[in-house]
Design an enzyme around this catalytic site. Structure first.
Site, PDB file in Angstrom:
ATOM      1  CE  LYS A  13      13.837 -10.967 -12.533  1.00  0.00           C
ATOM      2  NZ  LYS A  13      12.693 -10.071 -12.884  1.00  0.00           N
ATOM      3  NE  ARG A  88       9.713 -15.621 -14.308  1.00  0.00           N
ATOM      4  CZ  ARG A  88      10.331 -14.493 -14.817  1.00  0.00           C
ATOM      5  NH1 ARG A  88      11.625 -15.024 -15.369  1.00  0.00           N
ATOM      6  NH2 ARG A  88       9.968 -13.312 -14.907  1.00  0.00           N
ATOM      7  NE  ARG A 127      10.976  -4.455 -19.264  1.00  0.00           N
ATOM      8  CZ  ARG A 127      10.901  -5.245 -18.258  1.00  0.00           C
ATOM      9  NH1 ARG A 127      12.086  -5.796 -17.816  1.00  0.00           N
ATOM     10  NH2 ARG A 127       9.915  -6.095 -18.131  1.00  0.00           N
ATOM     11  NE  ARG A 160       9.738  -8.078 -22.084  1.00  0.00           N
ATOM     12  CZ  ARG A 160      10.210  -8.456 -20.979  1.00  0.00           C
ATOM     13  NH1 ARG A 160      11.713  -8.091 -20.556  1.00  0.00           N
ATOM     14  NH2 ARG A 160       9.619  -9.139 -20.051  1.00  0.00           N
ATOM     15  NE  ARG A 171       5.640 -10.122 -17.547  1.00  0.00           N
ATOM     16  CZ  ARG A 171       6.456  -9.044 -17.802  1.00  0.00           C
ATOM     17  NH1 ARG A 171       5.776  -7.862 -18.389  1.00  0.00           N
ATOM     18  NH2 ARG A 171       7.774  -8.970 -17.280  1.00  0.00           N
TER      19      ARG A 171
HETATM   20  P1  ADP Z   1      13.560  -7.103 -14.860  1.00  0.00           P
HETATM   21  O1  ADP Z   1      14.823  -7.890 -15.550  1.00  0.00           O
HETATM   22  O2  ADP Z   1      13.675  -7.589 -13.343  1.00  0.00           O
HETATM   23  O3  ADP Z   1      12.178  -7.253 -15.366  1.00  0.00           O
HETATM   24  P2  ADP Z   1      14.841  -4.608 -15.585  1.00  0.00           P
HETATM   25  O4  ADP Z   1      16.120  -4.684 -15.264  1.00  0.00           O
HETATM   26  O5  ADP Z   1      14.624  -4.862 -17.052  1.00  0.00           O
HETATM   27  O6  ADP Z   1      13.850  -5.649 -14.823  1.00  0.00           O
HETATM   28  O7  ADP Z   1      14.070  -3.008 -15.331  1.00  0.00           O
HETATM   29  C1  ADP Z   1      12.856  -2.877 -15.540  1.00  0.00           C
HETATM   30  C2  ADP Z   1      12.624  -1.384 -15.969  1.00  0.00           C
HETATM   31  O8  ADP Z   1      12.870  -0.644 -14.986  1.00  0.00           O
HETATM   32  C3  ADP Z   1      13.574  -1.054 -17.121  1.00  0.00           C
HETATM   33  O9  ADP Z   1      13.015  -0.012 -18.089  1.00  0.00           O
HETATM   34  C4  ADP Z   1      14.820  -0.334 -16.530  1.00  0.00           C
HETATM   35  O10 ADP Z   1      15.249   0.781 -17.361  1.00  0.00           O
HETATM   36  C5  ADP Z   1      14.151   0.401 -15.192  1.00  0.00           C
HETATM   37  N1  ADP Z   1      14.848   0.170 -14.058  1.00  0.00           N
HETATM   38  C6  ADP Z   1      15.790  -0.846 -13.674  1.00  0.00           C
HETATM   39  N2  ADP Z   1      16.330  -0.483 -12.570  1.00  0.00           N
HETATM   40  C7  ADP Z   1      15.673   0.562 -11.918  1.00  0.00           C
HETATM   41  C8  ADP Z   1      16.002   1.527 -10.923  1.00  0.00           C
HETATM   42  N3  ADP Z   1      16.893   1.145  -9.662  1.00  0.00           N
HETATM   43  N4  ADP Z   1      15.175   2.660 -10.743  1.00  0.00           N
HETATM   44  C9  ADP Z   1      14.411   2.992 -11.799  1.00  0.00           C
HETATM   45  N5  ADP Z   1      14.287   2.372 -12.764  1.00  0.00           N
HETATM   46  C10 ADP Z   1      14.757   0.980 -12.902  1.00  0.00           C
HETATM   47  P1  ADP Z   2      10.522 -10.194 -16.304  1.00  0.00           P
HETATM   48  O1  ADP Z   2      10.819  -8.810 -16.690  1.00  0.00           O
HETATM   49  O2  ADP Z   2       9.145 -10.803 -16.097  1.00  0.00           O
HETATM   50  O3  ADP Z   2      11.400 -10.723 -15.288  1.00  0.00           O
HETATM   51  P2  ADP Z   2      11.636 -12.314 -18.351  1.00  0.00           P
HETATM   52  O4  ADP Z   2      12.466 -11.472 -19.248  1.00  0.00           O
HETATM   53  O5  ADP Z   2      12.688 -12.974 -17.198  1.00  0.00           O
HETATM   54  O6  ADP Z   2      10.891 -11.314 -17.495  1.00  0.00           O
HETATM   55  O7  ADP Z   2      10.607 -13.240 -18.874  1.00  0.00           O
HETATM   56  C1  ADP Z   2       9.754 -12.977 -19.732  1.00  0.00           C
HETATM   57  C2  ADP Z   2       8.919 -14.184 -19.925  1.00  0.00           C
HETATM   58  O8  ADP Z   2       9.579 -15.284 -20.387  1.00  0.00           O
HETATM   59  C3  ADP Z   2       8.061 -14.694 -18.699  1.00  0.00           C
HETATM   60  O9  ADP Z   2       6.910 -13.792 -18.541  1.00  0.00           O
HETATM   61  C4  ADP Z   2       7.750 -16.061 -19.018  1.00  0.00           C
HETATM   62  O10 ADP Z   2       6.785 -16.292 -19.901  1.00  0.00           O
HETATM   63  C5  ADP Z   2       9.130 -16.608 -19.668  1.00  0.00           C
HETATM   64  N1  ADP Z   2      10.226 -17.066 -18.573  1.00  0.00           N
HETATM   65  C6  ADP Z   2      11.210 -16.520 -18.396  1.00  0.00           C
HETATM   66  N2  ADP Z   2      11.819 -17.285 -17.372  1.00  0.00           N
HETATM   67  C7  ADP Z   2      11.221 -18.312 -17.223  1.00  0.00           C
HETATM   68  C8  ADP Z   2      11.189 -19.295 -16.008  1.00  0.00           C
HETATM   69  N3  ADP Z   2      12.449 -19.418 -15.545  1.00  0.00           N
HETATM   70  N4  ADP Z   2      10.171 -19.984 -16.171  1.00  0.00           N
HETATM   71  C9  ADP Z   2       9.225 -19.960 -17.090  1.00  0.00           C
HETATM   72  N5  ADP Z   2       9.065 -19.066 -17.820  1.00  0.00           N
HETATM   73  C10 ADP Z   2       9.885 -18.354 -17.754  1.00  0.00           C
END
Ligand code: ADP
Ligand code: ADP
Ligand code: ZN
Length: 217
Positions: A13, A88, A127, A160, A171
């Site tokens: 995302k 969420r 990551r 993280r 999660r």
């Molecule tokens: P989210 O915000 O949904 O948790 P991230 O965008 O941070 O996800 O992506 C999670 C991890 O996967 C990061 O280390 C990122 O560099 C990697 N990543 C994101 N998109 C891809 C993809 N299409 N293929 C491989 N790795 C990816």
């Molecule tokens: P992810 O890689 O899991 O998509 P985020 O960066 O979106 O991670 O979220 C990290 C953490 O922040 C979540 O595990 C939760 O604890 C909190 N968080 C983020 N967005 C929300 C939400 N919409 N509702 C509740 N908790 C949230």
């Protein structure tokens, strides 16, 4: 253009949001980023959120909803926004619906990035994030030149706390129980687009753009 990025933790995302926010010139609103910033600066919000985040639990709805409402009312979200990581829970989705009605805004599309569980685990545990500029890397898929430092700003790269394996599993359970039902909810609302997230970053992006542009016609 008002968009939501749905998808499990680690589905990509944040990565896609950076590109989409440039492409459509709309602010990227990540609740995860807002909470991490609050934790870093040690605000009351940060202190409250940290307890939940460290365990991989969701921050309570009433805290999250208040923050997002305030953010959506800011001037830069006037002509569009991209929500990443919100809603969420069903309750958050209902609160968002009320807020959008109040602001007289409509959702253009909800993008669900689909990625299987094994891949999600690999993406989260690999990551790494720059402590300074917050750029996101992956040890295998998006490797920095040097494992410990950011290519962009030489800041230190860290994992993280919630990307460690035990928290990752929590999660994913919480995602399945609380967030996955939103897929059906938005399907019924007629705005859902499912995208195959197990492609490289460029191709996922292309598919998202195609899905959104289809909405224009
Ligand atoms: P989210 O915000 O949904 O948790 P991230 O965008 O941070 O996800 O992506 C999670 C991890 O996967 C990061 O280390 C990122 O560099 C990697 N990543 C994101 N998109 C891809 C993809 N299409 N293929 C491989 N790795 C990816
Ligand atoms: P992810 O890689 O899991 O998509 P985020 O960066 O979106 O991670 O979220 C990290 C953490 O922040 C979540 O595990 C939760 O604890 C909190 N968080 C983020 N967005 C929300 C939400 N919409 N509702 C509740 N908790 C949230
Ligand atoms: Zn950096």
């Amino acid at each position: 253009m008002n968009l939501i990025l749905l998808g499990a933790p680690g589905s990509g995302k944040g990565t896609q949001a950076l590109r989409l926010s440039k492409e459509f010139n709309i602010p990227h609103i990540s609740t995860g980023d807002i909470f991490r910033e609050a934790v870093l600066t040690g605000t009351d919000l940060g202190k409250k959120a940290k307890v939940f985040m460290d365990k991989g639990k969701l921050v309570p709805d009433e805290i999250v909803v208040g923050i997002v409402k305030e953010r959506l009312e800011k001037l830069d979200a006037k002509d569009g926004f991209l929500l990443d990581g919100f809603p969420r829970t069903i309750l958050q989705a209902f609160a968002l619906k009320d807020e959008l009605a109040k602001l007289d805004k409509k959702l253009k599309a909800v993008i669900d990035i689909e990625v299987g569980e094994q891949e999600l685990i690999g993406r989260m545990t690999g990551r790494r994030v720059c402590v300074d500029c917050k750029k996101v890397y992956h040890l295998i898929f998006e490797p920095p030149e040097n494992q410990d430092y950011c290519d962009a700003c030489s800041g230190r790269l860290i994992q993280r706390e919630d990307d460690k394996i035990d928290t990752v599993r929590n999660r994913l359970v919480i995602y399945t129980e609380q967030t996955k039902p939103l897929i059906d909810y938005y399907k019924k609302e007629g705005v859902l687009h499912s995208i195959n997230g197990e492609q490289d970053v460029e191709n996922v992006f292309k598919d998202i753009i195609t899905a959104i542009k289809g909405e224009y016609e």
